[in-house]
Write a protein that holds these residues in place. Structure first.
Motif, PDB file in Angstrom:
ATOM      1  N   HIS A 159       0.867  -1.181   0.000  1.00 52.68           N
ATOM      2  CA  HIS A 159       0.000   0.000   0.000  1.00 52.68           C
ATOM      3  C   HIS A 159       0.900   1.226   0.000  1.00 52.68           C
ATOM      4  O   HIS A 159       1.971   1.226   0.620  1.00 52.68           O
ATOM      5  CB  HIS A 159      -0.913   0.001   1.230  1.00 52.68           C
ATOM      6  N   LYS A 160       0.472   2.273  -0.676  1.00 47.18           N
ATOM      7  CA  LYS A 160       1.308   3.471  -0.811  1.00 47.18           C
ATOM      8  C   LYS A 160       1.699   4.070   0.527  1.00 47.18           C
ATOM      9  O   LYS A 160       2.755   4.681   0.667  1.00 47.18           O
ATOM     10  CB  LYS A 160       0.584   4.517  -1.662  1.00 47.18           C
ATOM     11  N   SER A 161       0.868   3.876   1.553  1.00 47.69           N
ATOM     12  CA  SER A 161       1.133   4.492   2.850  1.00 47.69           C
ATOM     13  C   SER A 161       2.279   3.839   3.601  1.00 47.69           C
ATOM     14  O   SER A 161       2.805   4.425   4.546  1.00 47.69           O
ATOM     15  CB  SER A 161      -0.129   4.434   3.719  1.00 47.69           C
ATOM     16  N   TYR A 162       2.686   2.625   3.202  1.00 46.40           N
ATOM     17  CA  TYR A 162       3.746   1.978   3.976  1.00 46.40           C
ATOM     18  C   TYR A 162       4.713   1.175   3.113  1.00 46.40           C
ATOM     19  O   TYR A 162       5.836   0.928   3.516  1.00 46.40           O
ATOM     20  CB  TYR A 162       3.141   1.052   5.038  1.00 46.40           C
ATOM     21  N   CYS A 163       4.307   0.717   1.945  1.00 44.48           N
ATOM     22  CA  CYS A 163       5.197  -0.112   1.117  1.00 44.48           C
ATOM     23  C   CYS A 163       4.917   0.160  -0.352  1.00 44.48           C
ATOM     24  O   CYS A 163       4.383  -0.682  -1.060  1.00 44.48           O
ATOM     25  CB  CYS A 163       5.008  -1.593   1.431  1.00 44.48           C
ATOM     26  N   TYR A 164       5.310   1.329  -0.772  1.00 44.95           N
ATOM     27  CA  TYR A 164       5.012   1.780  -2.136  1.00 44.95           C
ATOM     28  C   TYR A 164       6.032   1.181  -3.104  1.00 44.95           C
ATOM     29  O   TYR A 164       6.809   1.876  -3.737  1.00 44.95           O
ATOM     30  CB  TYR A 164       5.039   3.302  -2.161  1.00 44.95           C
ATOM     31  N   ARG A 165       5.983  -0.145  -3.226  1.00 44.85           N
ATOM     32  CA  ARG A 165       6.972  -0.837  -4.050  1.00 44.85           C
ATOM     33  C   ARG A 165       6.347  -1.585  -5.226  1.00 44.85           C
ATOM     34  O   ARG A 165       6.986  -2.444  -5.819  1.00 44.85           O
ATOM     35  CB  ARG A 165       7.798  -1.793  -3.185  1.00 44.85           C
ATOM     36  N   ALA A 179      10.413   0.570 -10.925  1.00 43.73           N
ATOM     37  CA  ALA A 179      11.767   0.882 -10.452  1.00 43.73           C
ATOM     38  C   ALA A 179      12.019   0.405  -9.035  1.00 43.73           C
ATOM     39  O   ALA A 179      13.170   0.340  -8.599  1.00 43.73           O
ATOM     40  CB  ALA A 179      12.019   2.387 -10.542  1.00 43.73           C
ATOM     41  N   ALA A 180      10.959   0.074  -8.295  1.00 47.12           N
ATOM     42  CA  ALA A 180      11.115  -0.323  -6.895  1.00 47.12           C
ATOM     43  C   ALA A 180      11.800  -1.678  -6.794  1.00 47.12           C
ATOM     44  O   ALA A 180      11.720  -2.505  -7.708  1.00 47.12           O
ATOM     45  CB  ALA A 180       9.760  -0.363  -6.205  1.00 47.12           C
ATOM     46  N   ARG A 181      12.431  -1.909  -5.650  1.00 46.47           N
ATOM     47  CA  ARG A 181      13.156  -3.160  -5.458  1.00 46.47           C
ATOM     48  C   ARG A 181      13.250  -3.469  -3.970  1.00 46.47           C
ATOM     49  O   ARG A 181      13.142  -2.588  -3.129  1.00 46.47           O
ATOM     50  CB  ARG A 181      14.551  -3.079  -6.092  1.00 46.47           C
ATOM     51  N   SER A 182      13.465  -4.718  -3.656  1.00 51.78           N
ATOM     52  CA  SER A 182      13.689  -5.141  -2.283  1.00 51.78           C
ATOM     53  C   SER A 182      14.519  -6.417  -2.349  1.00 51.78           C
ATOM     54  O   SER A 182      14.971  -6.819  -3.427  1.00 51.78           O
ATOM     55  CB  SER A 182      12.361  -5.361  -1.554  1.00 51.78           C
ATOM     56  N   SER A 183      14.705  -7.081  -1.217  1.00 48.21           N
ATOM     57  CA  SER A 183      15.543  -8.280  -1.226  1.00 48.21           C
ATOM     58  C   SER A 183      15.191  -9.206  -0.075  1.00 48.21           C
ATOM     59  O   SER A 183      14.563  -8.807   0.905  1.00 48.21           O
ATOM     60  CB  SER A 183      17.024  -7.901  -1.119  1.00 48.21           C
ATOM     61  N   ASN A 184      15.578 -10.447  -0.221  1.00 53.10           N
ATOM     62  CA  ASN A 184      15.553 -11.449   0.835  1.00 53.10           C
ATOM     63  C   ASN A 184      16.764 -12.353   0.661  1.00 53.10           C
ATOM     64  O   ASN A 184      17.337 -12.425  -0.433  1.00 53.10           O
ATOM     65  CB  ASN A 184      14.289 -12.301   0.793  1.00 53.10           C
ATOM     66  N   THR A 185      17.126 -13.068   1.713  1.00 51.29           N
ATOM     67  CA  THR A 185      18.177 -14.068   1.565  1.00 51.29           C
ATOM     68  C   THR A 185      17.659 -15.186   0.667  1.00 51.29           C
ATOM     69  O   THR A 185      16.449 -15.446   0.609  1.00 51.29           O
ATOM     70  CB  THR A 185      18.600 -14.644   2.931  1.00 51.29           C
TER      71      THR A 185
END
Length: 342
Positions: free
Chosen positions: A306-312, A316-322
């Motif tokens: 949600h834009k209010s907390y995780c606007y990904r 262009a957005a990115r994140s990661s995990n092991t």
């Protein structure tokens, strides 16, 4: 004076987004224990070793289930990042060779075929648990696993018996979700499936080029407006996170893989629905000796964004995990180099 006030408010809002970025839980479902702590298993069964599939590769490559992307120079990234810590910027030109990418995220039905053919054991099955979002659990389950929540993001529960075929614990099944994306799969699991299909995971750049659908400097695969024509174009959170999802887009969890066509490349659910693994390392200087804990880039956001907390849910957005991590909002799609067809 009015202009200065507006600029000040915008700066405050951007800072607010960066502060809460660390609280959204996008990367908090990474494993905190090594694979050595997992239950004992035969890592060489049916040609499967260390998460990589060495079983015979299937020959049912279907072109019409993939989209061909022409090689060339493309723009990726953004000069207006939402989360500075995610290294979304700068916008730059990159070159990619021609490739194919799946129209759809890999479904539970497809992953079931892989398991039946190889007897592959996923990482969540090896560990004996995986991460489930609170809304997918009954009050009884929430109480049972209240001490297994992720401290920084308590809406994530580590639930025993959770896996790709039991997405909310041992009493759940995928019987009514065969056309939904497979979840609770690690990067190793995704890589193994792709290799079995004669494919591979896309690189981050390949994924982003495909997401953009031939458009430059746009937030979403279809443009800059979230709901053109007042229609929902993706599966994300509506309401107040994390307790109230109104499901205005028709879904409060995952949706079928063919539900939202999002760009001119005829690709579905590139943003929203589930995060998607890529083959790219988050930090190229990562420790090569500890493959499980090397972080891999994931793209696209999920039904929990949600834009209010995780606007990904932006291209262009990115994140990661092991690489050994799994969760109820993390899946994948495959790619294939054009020269792999030779």
């Amino acid at each position: 004076m009015y202009i200065k006030c507006c600029i000040f408010v915008l700066v405050l809002f951007k800072n607010y987004l960066n502060i809460i970025a660390s609280e959204c839980g996008c990367g908090e479902t990474s494993r905190s224990k090594s694979i050595e702590d997992a239950p004992t298993f035969d890592s060489t069964q049916n040609g499967i070793s260390n998460g990589y599939c060495t079983a015979p590769i299937t020959t049912d490559f279907v072109h019409d289930e993939m989209v061909q992307i022409s090689g060339g120079d493309y723009l990726v990234g953004t000069n207006e990042p939402i989360f500075e810590s995610d290294q979304e910027s700068p916008e730059r030109s990159i070159h990619v060779n021609g490739y194919f990418i799946d129209k759809y995220e890999v479904s539970n039905a497809e992953f079931s075929q892989f398991i039946q053919a190889t007897n592959y054991l996923t990482y969540s099955e090896k560990f004996g648990d995986s991460f489930v979002f609170q809304a997918q659990l009954t009050p009884t389950q929430q109480n049972l696993y209240k001490d297994s929540r992720v401290a920084s993001v308590p809406w994530w529960y580590k639930v025993n018996g959770t896996s790709w075929k039991h997405p909310e614990g041992v009493d759940s099944s995928i019987g009514d979700r065969l056309d939904h994306p497979v979840v609770h799969v690690s990067w190793f699991d995704a890589s193994a499936f792709c290799k079995w299909k004669g494919k591979r995971l896309p690189t981050e750049f390949e994924w982003e080029v495909a997401c953009r659908g031939g458009k430059n400097q746009k937030l979403y695969p279809w443009g800059n407006k979230l709901q053109p024509g007042d229609k929902h174009w993706l599966n994300i959170w509506q309401g107040a996170f994390p307790n109230d999802n109104t499901g205005e887009d028709g879904f409060t969890s995952t949706c079928p893989i063919n539900r939202f066509k999002q760009n001119d490349y005829d690709l579905y659910n590139m943003v929203g629905n589930v995060w998607e693994w890529t083959d790219t390392k988050w930090n190229e200087s990562g420790d090569e000796e500890d493959l499980e804990t090397v972080e891999r880039v994931k793209k696209g956001g999920s039904y929990l964004c949600h834009k209010s907390y995780c606007y990904r849910y932006r291209c262009a957005a990115r994140s990661s995990n092991t690489a050994d991590s799994s969760a109820g909002n993390l899946g994948f799609r495959c790619a294939k180099s054009i020269n792999q067809l030779d």
